[in-house]
Design a protein around this motif. Structure first.
Motif, PDB file in Angstrom:
ATOM      1  N   GLY B 317       0.824  -1.215   0.000  1.00  0.00           N
ATOM      2  CA  GLY B 317       0.000   0.000   0.000  1.00  0.00           C
ATOM      3  C   GLY B 317       0.851   1.255   0.000  1.00  0.00           C
ATOM      4  O   GLY B 317       0.628   2.198  -0.779  1.00  0.00           O
ATOM      5  N   TYR B 318       1.853   1.286   0.873  1.00  0.00           N
ATOM      6  CA  TYR B 318       2.699   2.476   0.980  1.00  0.00           C
ATOM      7  C   TYR B 318       3.447   2.730  -0.320  1.00  0.00           C
ATOM      8  O   TYR B 318       3.596   3.871  -0.760  1.00  0.00           O
ATOM      9  CB  TYR B 318       3.700   2.298   2.127  1.00  0.00           C
ATOM     10  N   ILE B 319       3.934   1.614  -0.944  1.00  0.00           N
ATOM     11  CA  ILE B 319       4.693   1.805  -2.180  1.00  0.00           C
ATOM     12  C   ILE B 319       3.780   2.349  -3.274  1.00  0.00           C
ATOM     13  O   ILE B 319       4.163   3.254  -4.034  1.00  0.00           O
ATOM     14  CB  ILE B 319       5.360   0.485  -2.612  1.00  0.00           C
ATOM     15  N   GLN B 320       2.550   1.820  -3.337  1.00  0.00           N
ATOM     16  CA  GLN B 320       1.616   2.320  -4.354  1.00  0.00           C
ATOM     17  C   GLN B 320       1.339   3.802  -4.153  1.00  0.00           C
ATOM     18  O   GLN B 320       1.338   4.588  -5.101  1.00  0.00           O
ATOM     19  CB  GLN B 320       0.280   1.560  -4.277  1.00  0.00           C
ATOM     20  N   LEU B 321       1.133   4.172  -2.869  1.00  0.00           N
ATOM     21  CA  LEU B 321       0.874   5.584  -2.558  1.00  0.00           C
ATOM     22  C   LEU B 321       2.033   6.464  -2.998  1.00  0.00           C
ATOM     23  O   LEU B 321       1.846   7.520  -3.625  1.00  0.00           O
ATOM     24  CB  LEU B 321       0.694   5.751  -1.037  1.00  0.00           C
ATOM     25  N   ALA B 322       3.238   6.002  -2.656  1.00  0.00           N
ATOM     26  CA  ALA B 322       4.422   6.804  -2.991  1.00  0.00           C
ATOM     27  C   ALA B 322       4.542   6.947  -4.507  1.00  0.00           C
ATOM     28  O   ALA B 322       4.847   8.035  -5.021  1.00  0.00           O
ATOM     29  CB  ALA B 322       5.672   6.149  -2.404  1.00  0.00           C
ATOM     30  N   LEU B 323       4.306   5.840  -5.239  1.00  0.00           N
ATOM     31  CA  LEU B 323       4.388   5.895  -6.706  1.00  0.00           C
ATOM     32  C   LEU B 323       3.347   6.848  -7.275  1.00  0.00           C
ATOM     33  O   LEU B 323       3.630   7.619  -8.194  1.00  0.00           O
ATOM     34  CB  LEU B 323       4.177   4.497  -7.289  1.00  0.00           C
ATOM     35  N   GLN B 324       2.138   6.804  -6.674  1.00  0.00           N
ATOM     36  CA  GLN B 324       1.076   7.710  -7.130  1.00  0.00           C
ATOM     37  C   GLN B 324       1.494   9.160  -6.967  1.00  0.00           C
ATOM     38  O   GLN B 324       1.359   9.981  -7.883  1.00  0.00           O
ATOM     39  CB  GLN B 324      -0.190   7.479  -6.289  1.00  0.00           C
ATOM     40  N   ALA B 325       2.025   9.463  -5.761  1.00  0.00           N
ATOM     41  CA  ALA B 325       2.450  10.836  -5.485  1.00  0.00           C
ATOM     42  C   ALA B 325       3.519  11.266  -6.471  1.00  0.00           C
ATOM     43  O   ALA B 325       3.508  12.389  -6.989  1.00  0.00           O
ATOM     44  CB  ALA B 325       2.978  10.925  -4.047  1.00  0.00           C
ATOM     45  N   TYR B 326       4.470  10.335  -6.764  1.00  0.00           N
ATOM     46  CA  TYR B 326       5.544  10.659  -7.703  1.00  0.00           C
ATOM     47  C   TYR B 326       4.980  10.950  -9.078  1.00  0.00           C
ATOM     48  O   TYR B 326       5.363  11.928  -9.740  1.00  0.00           O
ATOM     49  CB  TYR B 326       6.524   9.478  -7.747  1.00  0.00           C
ATOM     50  N   GLU B 327       4.041  10.088  -9.525  1.00  0.00           N
ATOM     51  CA  GLU B 327       3.484  10.277 -10.876  1.00  0.00           C
ATOM     52  C   GLU B 327       2.717  11.584 -10.967  1.00  0.00           C
ATOM     53  O   GLU B 327       2.814  12.297 -11.973  1.00  0.00           O
ATOM     54  CB  GLU B 327       2.593   9.080 -11.243  1.00  0.00           C
ATOM     55  N   GLU B 328       1.968  11.905  -9.899  1.00  0.00           N
ATOM     56  CA  GLU B 328       1.238  13.185  -9.905  1.00  0.00           C
ATOM     57  C   GLU B 328       2.211  14.348  -9.984  1.00  0.00           C
ATOM     58  O   GLU B 328       2.002  15.299 -10.742  1.00  0.00           O
ATOM     59  CB  GLU B 328       0.407  13.315  -8.630  1.00  0.00           C
ATOM     60  N   ALA B 329       3.295  14.255  -9.192  1.00  0.00           N
ATOM     61  CA  ALA B 329       4.278  15.341  -9.200  1.00  0.00           C
ATOM     62  C   ALA B 329       4.882  15.491 -10.589  1.00  0.00           C
ATOM     63  O   ALA B 329       5.047  16.619 -11.092  1.00  0.00           O
ATOM     64  CB  ALA B 329       5.369  15.055  -8.163  1.00  0.00           C
ATOM     65  N   MET B 330       5.187  14.347 -11.252  1.00  0.00           N
ATOM     66  CA  MET B 330       5.767  14.414 -12.604  1.00  0.00           C
ATOM     67  C   MET B 330       4.765  15.050 -13.562  1.00  0.00           C
ATOM     68  O   MET B 330       5.118  15.889 -14.400  1.00  0.00           O
ATOM     69  CB  MET B 330       6.103  12.990 -13.110  1.00  0.00           C
ATOM     70  N   ALA B 331       3.473  14.647 -13.419  1.00  0.00           N
ATOM     71  CA  ALA B 331       2.438  15.175 -14.320  1.00  0.00           C
ATOM     72  C   ALA B 331       2.322  16.692 -14.169  1.00  0.00           C
ATOM     73  O   ALA B 331       2.302  17.422 -15.160  1.00  0.00           O
ATOM     74  CB  ALA B 331       1.115  14.489 -14.007  1.00  0.00           C
ATOM     75  N   THR B 332       2.273  17.153 -12.905  1.00  0.00           N
ATOM     76  CA  THR B 332       2.121  18.608 -12.688  1.00  0.00           C
ATOM     77  C   THR B 332       3.344  19.356 -13.205  1.00  0.00           C
ATOM     78  O   THR B 332       3.234  20.422 -13.799  1.00  0.00           O
ATOM     79  CB  THR B 332       1.920  18.914 -11.195  1.00  0.00           C
ATOM     80  N   SER B 333       4.532  18.795 -12.991  1.00  0.00           N
ATOM     81  CA  SER B 333       5.739  19.532 -13.404  1.00  0.00           C
ATOM     82  C   SER B 333       5.832  19.579 -14.921  1.00  0.00           C
ATOM     83  O   SER B 333       6.217  20.596 -15.490  1.00  0.00           O
ATOM     84  CB  SER B 333       6.984  18.872 -12.806  1.00  0.00           C
ATOM     85  N   THR B 334       5.443  18.470 -15.619  1.00  0.00           N
ATOM     86  CA  THR B 334       5.492  18.494 -17.083  1.00  0.00           C
ATOM     87  C   THR B 334       4.366  19.355 -17.640  1.00  0.00           C
ATOM     88  O   THR B 334       4.536  20.027 -18.654  1.00  0.00           O
ATOM     89  CB  THR B 334       5.386  17.067 -17.665  1.00  0.00           C
TER      90      THR B 334
END
Lengths: 242, 336
Positions: B317-334
């Motif tokens: 669960g924690y890893i999925q959450l962390a990956l989600q947060a990372y992907e969102e951050a990448m999406a917003t920055s791009t």
């Protein structure tokens, strides 16, 4: 007349001795020394009770009386040494308690009976270490006596040893030795054959049959002193077991 | 080094990091992995294998600001230098070279076997002396491991000295910097806790390297305690860019306790390090399901992490959450 008066006085004094055997002038409260109003010596001071922080000296530094006395400053802040002349001597005084008596103007640690130099009260020890360079202040900077300075050095070393205080660690490069090799000094050596076979280390630790010519020579030498035994054990034979 | 001191911003740190990794000069791990895995499929990879070392050095990183951080010492007036761009590049390269030497990993070895060989038994000496005598060979030119050190017991037995006696005697006659004859009280378990509470894990590991031999029981015990404490409190960043990070990763991967480290790497946006960690895991445990799937489907990057999280980890669960947060951050920055 005077004799009769004197005898009467003696009888009165003897009558007063009816108590436990002490004279009238000797009675007083036990434990308290008798008051001596006309004596030239100074009256003895009552001894102070031991400090409540003796077992746990670090609690004093959290208490209200410490905060009131020192605030946020270190204990040695504002202390001024007393010495002759403008230039202070290179060493502070040897000790603040000489032959049981306190000197005038004792040093910052000796003047507060609740402060104990112990390796566990890290907050007190930290006040004597420079926060920028990590070196211990010289006693001329803080004003402590040499005896307390020595105790401080010992306590700081002990605290660093126990990991309570920061210690500068020099960089030691990684050892490059070959740890897989086992030279004979550290590897297995096969034990000597005497040990594996269970024999004695030197052959002469056990009894050995002596050479016959040596026995014959000794017999010839001491033939006048030999015991006359028929069929008994030869002299110079097996020694008694030790 | 005032010019170097200005390299504080994240962008320039990133540039340095990229330059550092390029200048490592190691071969790319994927190629080496394929070759080594093909050759030694049955042998377990050891700490000293080149592929393993490459991965560990990549994960350690090279933060020059941390490696050359100022230490509390006697203060001297600062020195300033004016450099051109070319001179600055050269100075940076020199600093990176020095940092690489400082980051050489200490060896990870098994515990040494105790020495208990008896050389002689002289019963005639039994009871004459009341103390042991230790005889040390003081020839200057022989290495310490080949030095003969023997002990004569009061009962006449002549035996080789134990490892502890050897270390003590060698330190007395050939003192080494940073090492004491009797080890400090810090190395006992009850005092290690105090040090860990002050977050001084790197210090205690450096002291351990100075004091003990890499194959001694104390060295191994202290390292394991430190790694356990770091893993318990997720203080992985304390050892990043130090020479101890590789040893810690090796310890965790061998015991399959990589979840906390993985989550920490994803939080800090170190996806490359996360993939290297999973690659190393697959090298050490090739029979696990995640390794087989990765080899079948030739997974890379985020997919690899997702498969690993699903199959091998306990904290999915924690890893999925962390990956989600990372992907969102990448999406917003791009996007922005």
């Amino acid at each position: 007349m005077a004799l009769g008066g004197g005898l009467a006085l003696l009888r009165a004094a003897a009558g007063a001795l009816r108590g436990p055997g002490r004279p009238l002038w000797g009675q007083g409260v036990p434990g308290v020394p008798p008051s001596r109003p006309c004596s030239a010596e100074a009256p003895p001071k009552p001894s102070e009770p031991p400090s409540p922080y003796k077992e746990k000296p670090w609690e004093y530094l959290e208490s209200a009386e410490y905060q009131e006395a020192y605030g946020d400053k270190p204990v040695w802040f504002g202390y001024r040494r007393h010495h002759k002349g403008a230039v202070p001597p290179r060493h502070t005084r040897k000790a603040c308690l000489r032959k049981g008596k306190r000197v005038g103007n004792p040093c910052p640690i000796c003047r507060d009976r609740h402060l104990f130099v112990d390796f566990r009260n890290v907050k007190l020890l930290d006040q004597f270490i420079c926060p920028h360079s990590g070196s211990i202040f010289h006693p001329t900077h803080t004003g402590v006596c040499m005896k307390q300075h020595k105790l401080l050095l010992k306590a700081i070393a002990q605290a660093q040893d126990h990991g309570l205080l920061w210690l500068r660690i020099p960089f030691v490069p990684v050892p490059q030795d070959d740890f897989a090799a086992r030279p004979p000094a550290v590897g297995k050596t096969p034990p000597a054959p005497q040990l594996t076979a269970g024999r004695a280390w030197y052959p002469w630790y056990d009894w050995q049959q002596p050479p016959p010519d040596a026995v014959a020579r000794l017999r010839r030498l001491y033939k006048d002193y030999l015991r006359q035994e028929e069929g008994g054990p030869a002299p110079g034979g097996a020694p008694e077991a030790q | 080094m005032a010019a170097l001191g200005a390299w504080g911003t994240a962008v320039q740190r990133g540039r340095l990091w990229g330059a550092a990794r390029a200048l490592w000069g190691w071969r790319r791990p994927q190629r080496a992995l394929g070759q080594d895995a093909g050759k030694k499929k049955d042998a377990k990879p050891s700490f000293t294998d080149e592929a393993v070392q490459n991965l560990l050095y990549k994960m350690t990183g090279l933060d020059l600001q941390k490696v050359f951080r100022p230490v509390k010492q006697e203060l001297k007036p600062p020195k300033y230098k004016l450099l051109t761009e070319a001179q600055l590049e050269e100075a940076t390269k020199k600093a990176i070279k020095e940092a690489k030497e400082k980051l050489t990993m200490p060896p990870v070895l098994d515990e040494r076997e105790p020495i208990d060989d008896v050389l002689a038994e002289d019963k005639i000496l039994d009871g004459i002396e009341t103390t042991k005598y230790i005889f040390t060979d003081l020839t200057y030119s022989i290495p310490h491991r080949e030095r003969f050190i023997v002990v004569r017991e009061p009962n006449g037995v002549l035996r080789k000295a134990t490892w502890e006696e050897r270390d003590r005697m060698i330190q007395i006659f050939f003192p080494k910097e940073g090492r004491r004859v009797i080890p400090q009280a810090v190395f006992k378990d009850e005092h290690l806790v105090t040090v860990f509470q002050q977050d001084r894990h790197e210090d205690i590991l450096n002291m351990c390297i100075a004091q003990f031999e890499p194959d001694s029981a104390d060295y191994i015990r202290i390292h394991h305690r430190t790694y356990d404490d770091i893993e318990k409190h997720a203080k992985y960043d304390l050892l990043r860019s130090t020479r101890h990070f590789g040893g810690m990763v090796w310890y965790l991967v061998n015991r399959k306790k990589t979840d906390g480290l993985l989550i920490d790497m994803i939080h800090r946006d170190l996806l490359d390090d996360a993939t290297s960690l999973i690659t190393l895991y697959h090298m050490l445990h090739p029979e696990c399901q995640s390794a087989k799937e990765a080899e079948e489907r030739k997974l890379q990057g985020v997919d690899l992490i997702k498969v690993f999280a699903k199959t091998e980890s306990q904290k999915e669960g924690y890893i999925q959450l962390a990956l989600q947060a990372y992907e969102e951050a990448m999406a917003t920055s791009t996007g922005s």
